[in-house]
Design a protein around this motif. Structure first.
Motif, PDB file in Angstrom:
ATOM      1  N   LEU A 230      47.463  43.832  94.563  1.00 59.84           N
ATOM      2  CA  LEU A 230      47.469  44.215  93.153  1.00 59.84           C
ATOM      3  C   LEU A 230      48.106  45.586  92.956  1.00 59.84           C
ATOM      4  O   LEU A 230      48.783  45.824  91.944  1.00 59.84           O
ATOM      5  N   ASP A 231      47.906  46.485  93.913  1.00 59.37           N
ATOM      6  CA  ASP A 231      48.571  47.791  93.838  1.00 59.37           C
ATOM      7  C   ASP A 231      50.088  47.631  93.862  1.00 59.37           C
ATOM      8  O   ASP A 231      50.815  48.328  93.139  1.00 59.37           O
ATOM      9  N   ALA A 234      51.160  46.532  90.497  1.00 60.66           N
ATOM     10  CA  ALA A 234      51.053  47.614  89.516  1.00 60.66           C
ATOM     11  C   ALA A 234      52.189  48.623  89.679  1.00 60.66           C
ATOM     12  O   ALA A 234      52.776  49.079  88.691  1.00 60.66           O
ATOM     13  N   ARG A 235      52.493  48.979  90.923  1.00 61.98           N
ATOM     14  CA  ARG A 235      53.588  49.938  91.161  1.00 61.98           C
ATOM     15  C   ARG A 235      54.934  49.373  90.705  1.00 61.98           C
ATOM     16  O   ARG A 235      55.801  50.122  90.230  1.00 61.98           O
ATOM     17  N   TRP A 238      54.913  49.628  86.652  1.00 67.50           N
ATOM     18  CA  TRP A 238      54.967  50.928  85.957  1.00 67.50           C
ATOM     19  C   TRP A 238      54.560  52.023  86.911  1.00 67.50           C
ATOM     20  O   TRP A 238      53.655  51.811  87.731  1.00 67.50           O
ATOM     21  N   MET A 253      50.936  47.102  78.550  1.00 69.52           N
ATOM     22  CA  MET A 253      50.584  46.274  79.704  1.00 69.52           C
ATOM     23  C   MET A 253      49.184  45.698  79.555  1.00 69.52           C
ATOM     24  O   MET A 253      48.343  46.280  78.866  1.00 69.52           O
ATOM     25  N   LEU A 257      45.985  45.518  84.669  1.00 64.48           N
ATOM     26  CA  LEU A 257      47.124  46.010  85.448  1.00 64.48           C
ATOM     27  C   LEU A 257      47.431  47.459  85.099  1.00 64.48           C
ATOM     28  O   LEU A 257      47.809  48.255  85.971  1.00 64.48           O
ATOM     29  N   ALA A 258      47.253  47.827  83.819  1.00 62.22           N
ATOM     30  CA  ALA A 258      47.514  49.198  83.398  1.00 62.22           C
ATOM     31  C   ALA A 258      46.576  50.181  84.091  1.00 62.22           C
ATOM     32  O   ALA A 258      46.993  51.263  84.510  1.00 62.22           O
ATOM     33  N   ARG A 259      45.314  49.813  84.201  1.00 61.10           N
ATOM     34  CA  ARG A 259      44.365  50.695  84.886  1.00 61.10           C
ATOM     35  C   ARG A 259      44.788  50.945  86.330  1.00 61.10           C
ATOM     36  O   ARG A 259      44.773  52.069  86.825  1.00 61.10           O
ATOM     37  N   ARG A 260      45.190  49.871  87.000  1.00 64.81           N
ATOM     38  CA  ARG A 260      45.600  50.014  88.399  1.00 64.81           C
ATOM     39  C   ARG A 260      46.899  50.814  88.504  1.00 64.81           C
ATOM     40  O   ARG A 260      47.073  51.618  89.429  1.00 64.81           O
ATOM     41  N   ALA A 261      47.806  50.623  87.573  1.00 62.53           N
ATOM     42  CA  ALA A 261      49.051  51.389  87.571  1.00 62.53           C
ATOM     43  C   ALA A 261      48.776  52.880  87.415  1.00 62.53           C
ATOM     44  O   ALA A 261      49.410  53.727  88.065  1.00 62.53           O
ATOM     45  N   CYS A 264      47.414  54.288  90.737  1.00 65.08           N
ATOM     46  CA  CYS A 264      48.495  54.461  91.715  1.00 65.08           C
ATOM     47  C   CYS A 264      49.381  55.642  91.349  1.00 65.08           C
ATOM     48  O   CYS A 264      49.819  56.400  92.219  1.00 65.08           O
TER      49      CYS A 264
END
Length: 314
Positions: A230-231, A234-235, A238, A253, A257-261, A264
């Motif tokens: 998932l990282d 996300a990368r 964004w 987003m 996914l935005a939270r994980r982006a 990162c």
């Protein structure tokens, strides 16, 4: 004694198959060695694998006589044909002593690795440590990455003993007749990890009627691989590149996914959940900036997000 062949010979054969994650690692390596059974076992196995280990003992100066433990490590290194180095660090003041000591230790180990020209820093975390870490992160409200526990590799740090139990390392040290250090902090329930180790985990095992360490360690391995995947997504989503962090595209987003982006993008120290939510609020235009841990803030200007040092209050 550099590059010497340890005298342990075939006596380590029953442990060799449980050492993992050493693929592609060339000698020499730094072995973080406190003098406890886990780190001494790791030192012996690294020497046995021909990795030309350097046993690095880090003295945090947190208790009287801790410097004497370096002599135990030095003696073990000599017996195993390994090199030895002693490092002293100063733990900065503040809350969470364990975290501050850990950060100082890893920084010292990385400096030692660079100075010695080593390819990796090996640390002796076992499956038991992994299980405890999963429970600790659960209590802290850790997300998927937290429940994935400690990664087998991160940067130069490698954990070859995640497939071994703590009892295995004790047995290995006894087999080699290696003197060990008993850290009194490991029996003090004032530390949350110790409390989990001696009280919570045994109670859970009694209630479930099973050994939970392999269960939690296996869960961590599965969740870690999913979190890493998932990282990567996300990368890729964004930000577009290091110099372009458009707020509007982040705000558009899917939230998960935005939270994980954001996590990162911000990098270490990892942001708390509420910090991530505040960054997303900045991306939406609900706020112009937000403060983060570590003396940083995220601000929005010209449709772009940027991480910059916090502005001290006057």
């Amino acid at each position: 004694m550099t590059g010497a062949t340890p005298t342990t010979g075939p006596s380590l054969s029953s442990w060799r198959g449980r050492v993992r994650h050493l693929e592609g690692i060339d000698p020499p390596v730094v072995v973080a060695c406190s003098g406890g059974p886990d780190s001494l076992a790791l030192l012996a196995l690294a020497a046995d694998a021909g990795l030309d280990p350097v046993a690095v003992h880090v003295d945090h100066g947190l208790r009287a006589g801790s410097h004497r433990e370096a002599a135990v490590v030095e003696s073990a290194a000599e017996r195993l044909g390994a090199r030895f180095a002693a490092v002293q660090v100063t733990v900065p003041p503040g809350s969470n002593l364990e975290a501050r000591a850990r950060d100082a230790r890893y920084a010292a180990l990385e400096r030692a690795r660079a100075r010695l020209g080593a390819t990796a820093v090996l640390v002796g975390h076992t499956a038991d440590d992994q299980a405890e870490t999963v429970l600790l992160n659960l209590l802290r409200g850790g997300a998927l990455a937290g429940l994935g526990g400690m990664p087998a590799r991160r940067g130069h740090v490698v954990r070859p003993l995640l497939g071994m139990r703590r009892a295995d390392t004790v047995a290995l040290c006894e087999r080699l007749d290696l003197a060990r250090v008993d850290d009194p902090m490991n029996t003090d329930p004032a530390y949350r990890r110790v409390w989990l180790r001696h009280e919570v985990l045994p109670a859970l095992e009694r209630g479930s009627g099973r050994d939970l360490v392999p269960v939690l360690a296996r869960q961590a391995e599965v969740l870690r691989s999913e979190s890493d995947f998932l990282d990567e997504l996300a990368r890729a989503a964004w930000p577009p590149d290091d110099d372009d962090a458009p707020a509007a595209s982040l705000a558009a987003m899917p939230t998960v996914l935005a939270r994980r982006a954001v996590r990162c993008w911000i990098g270490p120290p990892p942001p708390a959940f509420d910090e991530v939510e505040r960054v997303l609020a900045v991306a939406r235009g609900d706020a112009r900036a937000t403060e983060l841990a570590g003396g940083r803030r995220v601000r929005r200007r010209g449709g772009q997000l940027a991480i910059e040092p916090s502005v001290p209050e006057r």
